[in-house]
Motif scaffolding. Structure first.
Motif, PDB file in Angstrom:
ATOM      1  N   GLU A   1      34.200  71.378  -5.473  1.00 15.77           N
ATOM      2  CA  GLU A   1      32.981  69.866  -5.158  1.00 15.77           C
ATOM      3  C   GLU A   1      34.346  69.009  -3.328  1.00 15.77           C
ATOM      4  OE1 GLU A   1      35.644  68.194  -8.406  1.00 15.77           O
ATOM      5  OE2 GLU A   1      33.625  69.045  -8.989  1.00 15.77           O
TER       6      GLU A   1
ATOM      7  N   ARG B   1      26.753  69.114  -6.568  1.00 16.30           N
ATOM      8  CA  ARG B   1      28.753  70.144  -7.327  1.00 16.30           C
ATOM      9  C   ARG B   1      28.283  71.368  -7.576  1.00 16.30           C
ATOM     10  NH1 ARG B   1      28.937  65.053 -11.131  1.00 16.30           N
ATOM     11  NH2 ARG B   1      28.829  66.174 -12.824  1.00 16.30           N
TER      12      ARG B   1
ATOM     13  N   ASN C   1      28.823  65.130  -4.466  1.00 13.43           N
ATOM     14  CA  ASN C   1      28.568  65.060  -5.183  1.00 13.43           C
ATOM     15  C   ASN C   1      28.733  65.133  -7.085  1.00 13.43           C
ATOM     16  OD1 ASN C   1      31.165  66.580  -4.734  1.00 13.43           O
ATOM     17  ND2 ASN C   1      32.695  64.590  -4.792  1.00 13.43           N
TER      18      ASN C   1
END
Length: 246
Positions: free
Chosen positions: A153, A147, A121
């Motif tokens: 995400e 992400r 992420n």
């Protein structure tokens, strides 16, 4: 279904950034609480994991602001996050490292012909910086996904589904995900993959294991040796002779 690929989260799974961040954040929050006349600590390790682990930095900022205001009735100081970022960057320059056993695991996967990727992420620039600093970037290149590569995400499954296609067009049931956060575990479960909940290093506490199990992980591992043993078993491979899983 025999497993053919392993998809790793980064922070807290490959690199010790979770612990670096928590150590600095907890000290700064204690200082803020004292300045407002409160008695620290009010943010336990469990609370940190519950509300902050596995999310993007902008999400972290928003959650931290909201939670602190709800807890104390006061705002965090205006310079809090600027100072936090500076302190974490300085600490990462000297303290950031690969989690014990990661390099052995990656070398073993490569030797056994098991594909692997990292899916985090973090933003692309930050992810590359951390992997290079920990000496892991070359192990994963070119299969480094962030992400920035997906529309949604984690906890959405997008990142893991993308990684599985990029590294070998594998189906979800051919993939193993290794995650230490509830957010990431939910992403792996939503993708239809076998998820190992990693509860290793310094963040081995009962609450984290319980949270990961509730999120639907397939199993729990307490160190990279255990991850290695489980991956090779699921892949139908003979465990390397120089490994000593515990």
């Amino acid at each position: 279904m025999t497993k053919k690929a392993v998809l790793f989260d980064c922070d807290g799974v490959l690199i010790n950034t979770e612990e670096i961040g928590y150590k600095i954040l907890s000290k700064m929050l204690d200082d803020e609480l004292i300045s407002l006349g409160h008695q620290p600590p009010m943010y336990s390790r469990e609370k940190y994991v519950e509300i902050l682990s596995g999310i993007t930095y902008p999400q972290f900022v928003d959650r931290m602001k909201d939670d602190f205001k709800q807890l104390t009735g006061s705002e965090l100081s205006k310079s809090f996050f600027e100072k936090l970022g500076q302190k974490i960057s300085a600490a990462e320059d000297t303290e950031m490292k690969a989690i014990d056993g990661v390099k052995t695991l990656l070398t073993s996967l490569k030797s056994a012909g098991i594909s692997f990727a990292v899916a985090s992420n973090s933003g692309a620039e930050g992810l590359e910086r951390k992997l290079k600093k920990a000496g892991l970037y070359d192990y994963f290149l070119p299969h480094v996904y962030s992400r920035d590569d997906v529309q949604n995400e984690k906890p959405a499954p997008d990142m893991y589904l993308l990684a599985s296609k990029k590294i070998g067009n594998f189906s979800p049931d051919e993939c193993i995900v290794v995650e230490d956060s509830v957010t990431g575990a939910k992403a792996g479960v939503a993708a239809g993959m076998y998820v190992i909940g990693f509860v290793g290093e310094q963040h081995r506490i009962d609450q984290e294991e319980a949270h990961l199990k509730k999120a639907g992980v397939s199993s729990i591992a307490y160190g990279m040796n255990e991850v290695l043993a489980e991956v090779f078993n699921l892949a139908g491979k003979q465990l390397p002779s120089n490994s000593h899983p515990t």
